[in-house]
Design an enzyme around this catalytic site. Structure first.
Site, PDB file in Angstrom:
ATOM      1  N   LYS A 134      -5.770  -9.177  -6.394  1.00 34.84           N
ATOM      2  CA  LYS A 134      -7.054  -9.543  -5.795  1.00 34.84           C
ATOM      3  C   LYS A 134      -8.112  -8.486  -6.123  1.00 34.84           C
ATOM      4  O   LYS A 134      -7.794  -7.322  -6.334  1.00 34.84           O
ATOM      5  CB  LYS A 134      -6.897  -9.755  -4.281  1.00 34.84           C
ATOM      6  CG  LYS A 134      -6.823  -8.517  -3.452  1.00 34.84           C
ATOM      7  CD  LYS A 134      -6.940  -8.834  -1.970  1.00 34.84           C
ATOM      8  CE  LYS A 134      -7.108  -7.540  -1.207  1.00 34.84           C
ATOM      9  NZ  LYS A 134      -8.326  -7.404  -0.450  1.00 34.84           N
ATOM     10  N   LYS A 187     -11.644  -3.030  -3.327  1.00 29.74           N
ATOM     11  CA  LYS A 187     -12.382  -1.759  -3.358  1.00 29.74           C
ATOM     12  C   LYS A 187     -11.519  -0.657  -3.933  1.00 29.74           C
ATOM     13  O   LYS A 187     -12.012   0.293  -4.519  1.00 29.74           O
ATOM     14  CB  LYS A 187     -12.723  -1.303  -1.941  1.00 29.74           C
ATOM     15  CG  LYS A 187     -13.680  -2.149  -1.196  1.00 29.74           C
ATOM     16  CD  LYS A 187     -14.065  -1.398   0.086  1.00 29.74           C
ATOM     17  CE  LYS A 187     -14.210  -2.340   1.233  1.00 29.74           C
ATOM     18  NZ  LYS A 187     -13.009  -2.490   2.042  1.00 29.74           N
ATOM     19  N   LYS A 209       0.815  -1.224   0.000  1.00 27.53           N
ATOM     20  CA  LYS A 209       0.000   0.000   0.000  1.00 27.53           C
ATOM     21  C   LYS A 209       0.843   1.267   0.000  1.00 27.53           C
ATOM     22  O   LYS A 209       0.411   2.295  -0.506  1.00 27.53           O
ATOM     23  CB  LYS A 209      -0.960   0.014   1.197  1.00 27.53           C
ATOM     24  CG  LYS A 209      -2.072  -1.010   1.066  1.00 27.53           C
ATOM     25  CD  LYS A 209      -3.266  -0.652   1.926  1.00 27.53           C
ATOM     26  CE  LYS A 209      -4.410  -1.611   1.640  1.00 27.53           C
ATOM     27  NZ  LYS A 209      -5.564  -1.428   2.508  1.00 27.53           N
TER      28      LYS A 209
HETATM   29  P1  ADP Z   1     -10.502  -4.387   0.143  1.00 28.17           P
HETATM   30  O1  ADP Z   1      -9.149  -4.948  -0.151  1.00 28.17           O
HETATM   31  O2  ADP Z   1     -11.434  -4.588  -0.970  1.00 28.17           O
HETATM   32  O3  ADP Z   1     -10.443  -2.968   0.644  1.00 28.17           O
HETATM   33  P2  ADP Z   1     -10.804  -5.165   2.871  1.00 28.17           P
HETATM   34  O4  ADP Z   1      -9.344  -5.048   3.034  1.00 28.17           O
HETATM   35  O5  ADP Z   1     -11.663  -4.180   3.579  1.00 28.17           O
HETATM   36  O6  ADP Z   1     -11.124  -5.218   1.325  1.00 28.17           O
HETATM   37  O7  ADP Z   1     -11.250  -6.632   3.284  1.00 28.17           O
HETATM   38  C1  ADP Z   1     -12.349  -6.964   4.086  1.00 28.17           C
HETATM   39  C2  ADP Z   1     -12.457  -8.474   4.187  1.00 28.17           C
HETATM   40  O8  ADP Z   1     -12.714  -9.046   2.908  1.00 28.17           O
HETATM   41  C3  ADP Z   1     -11.188  -9.166   4.705  1.00 28.17           C
HETATM   42  O9  ADP Z   1     -11.565 -10.277   5.487  1.00 28.17           O
HETATM   43  C4  ADP Z   1     -10.516  -9.611   3.448  1.00 28.17           C
HETATM   44  O10 ADP Z   1      -9.674 -10.713   3.655  1.00 28.17           O
HETATM   45  C5  ADP Z   1     -11.704  -9.992   2.576  1.00 28.17           C
HETATM   46  N1  ADP Z   1     -11.372  -9.802   1.151  1.00 28.17           N
HETATM   47  C6  ADP Z   1     -11.015  -8.639   0.567  1.00 28.17           C
HETATM   48  N2  ADP Z   1     -10.789  -8.814  -0.747  1.00 28.17           N
HETATM   49  C7  ADP Z   1     -11.002 -10.131  -0.992  1.00 28.17           C
HETATM   50  C8  ADP Z   1     -10.942 -10.935  -2.177  1.00 28.17           C
HETATM   51  N3  ADP Z   1     -10.609 -10.409  -3.350  1.00 28.17           N
HETATM   52  N4  ADP Z   1     -11.223 -12.249  -2.070  1.00 28.17           N
HETATM   53  C9  ADP Z   1     -11.580 -12.792  -0.879  1.00 28.17           C
HETATM   54  N5  ADP Z   1     -11.667 -12.090   0.270  1.00 28.17           N
HETATM   55  C10 ADP Z   1     -11.393 -10.763   0.221  1.00 28.17           C
END
Ligand code: ADP
Ligand code: TRP
Length: 347
Positions: A209, A212, A122
């Site tokens: 992955k 958001k 990040k």
């Molecule tokens: P993002 O990366 O989209 O901002 P967060 O970091 O807020 O998402 O993640 C919130 C939850 O969702 C965590 O438990 C994370 O491991 C899960 N998560 C986020 N992206 C994925 C993904 N692409 N596949 C599976 N689980 C995910």
């Protein structure tokens, strides 16, 4: 490391959280949220927060944050988290998270923190890394505080959070060693990771992955996307030109194909082998429309409920208020115990 959780005598508790940094997506849902709803049936006490303090570690707009917390809470409920059984709340509404955070910052070691890969991803490198907030660097300690302030034993998350959970375990073990006098005060939390769906990848790049924070809207399926949008995003998803293989092993060098097959499996509850039994040898022209159908059918009840709840401000505010009160009662009692152990002034 010894398995200290088995020697821990307190109740099992479940905690997890998501950042209110934008709308939630299918990766959040299949990787974590879906499991939260299921884990409520275990009879364990459940705490699910919107981690708004974590959302401050990168640039953000304070005016948007409260609305986004409400949006995250609405998504939790739409996904089946029941506010009567689980405390749903904003992290910032329970100041004990911040209070324990400081204590744990003094427990965590620099060497442990420097190994955290999410900071490197990040913050970038060189000048960019120098401009990153200190909060972004210490983010995983606050996450440990979120968990340990409830003495949570189980943490349902996606695959990308494994390293943070490992750190939380190290911090708990060190706290117990330094302050517990031979007792387990803070249990070492276990990650609970879904066998399928724990890592959904971007629809535009099978090596990243779904997130958001991806600037491309087409890279993810949002919980609020309507049927046409979902179908269009799947139609446009990146693929290769080969037909789908007959065996799972042959997907390893084909990240985009692997992701779409994994998505189909996670949505239908089938195994990867089952999906390939049906679609092996067929091209994406045949597979994608089926995947779109399955995704639309699966997501429709969640996205409809999510859209409805986004308009029910008062209802969500009440859920968040009640959830914070319940969460705070537990967090306060843990902090009372911690404060006594670490030598805080209490005259
Ligand atoms: P993002 O990366 O989209 O901002 P967060 O970091 O807020 O998402 O993640 C919130 C939850 O969702 C965590 O438990 C994370 O491991 C899960 N998560 C986020 N992206 C994925 C993904 N692409 N596949 C599976 N689980 C995910
Ligand atoms: N770090 C998590 C993520 O990016 C969010 C999070 C913060 C969290 N505190 C937590 C997850 C406590 C589980 C438990 O997804």
């Amino acid at each position: 490391m010894t398995d200290t959780t088995s020697a821990y005598c307190g109740p099992d508790r479940i905690l997890s959280g998501m950042q209110p940094t934008g709308g939630l997506h299918l990766g959040n849902y299949l990787g974590a949220l879906k499991n939260w709803a299921l884990m409520q049936d275990s009879g364990k006490q459940c705490f699910f927060c919107a981690v708004d303090m974590h959302a401050m570690t990168m640039e953000y707009d304070p005016a948007l944050l409260p609305g986004r917390v409400r949006g995250v809470a609405a998504a939790y409920i739409a996904a089946g988290v029941d506010p009567a059984r689980s405390a749903i709340f904003a992290q910032s509404a329970v100041p004990e998270h911040a209070e324990l955070n400081w204590v744990l910052q003094c427990v965590a070691r620099m060497g442990w923190m420097e190994r955290m890969t999410q900071f490197k991803d990040k913050a970038g490198s060189g000048k960019d890394a120098e401009r990153a907030s200190v909060g972004l660097f210490t983010y995983p300690v606050l996450m440990a505080a979120d968990i340990l302030v409830y003495k949570a034993t189980h943490v349902p998350v996606g695959d990308d959070q494994k390293q943070h959970l490992e750190l939380a375990r190290d911090i708990a073990a060190r706290f117990n060693r330094d302050f517990g006098g031979g007792r387990i005060i803070l249990p070492e939390p276990e990650p609970v990771i879904m066998p399928v769906g724990a890592r959904i990848m971007s629809l535009k790049d099978g090596s990243r992955k779904m997130s958001k924070s991806d600037p491309s809207e087409n890279a993810r399926i949002n919980l609020y996307d309507d049927a046409d949008t979902i179908a269009r995003k799947i139609r446009k998803a990146k693929t290769d030109s080969e037909p789908l293989p007959e065996t799972a092993g042959s997907l390893d060098k084909r990240p985009e194909a692997k992701n779409l097959v994994g998505l189909y499996a996670a949505l239908t509850g089938e195994s990867i082998d089952d999906v390939l039994d049906e679609f092996g040898g067929k091209g994406f022209g045949a597979f994608k429309p089926r995947l779109a159908e399955v995704a639309v059918e699966y997501m429709a009840p969640v996205s409809e409920e999510y859209a409805r709840l986004l308009n029910e401000k008062a209802e969500i505010n009440a859920v968040l208020k009640n959830g914070a009160e319940r969460a705070r009662a537990t967090a306060r009692s843990v902090m009372t115990e911690v404060r006594a152990l670490i030598g805080y002034w209490n005259a």
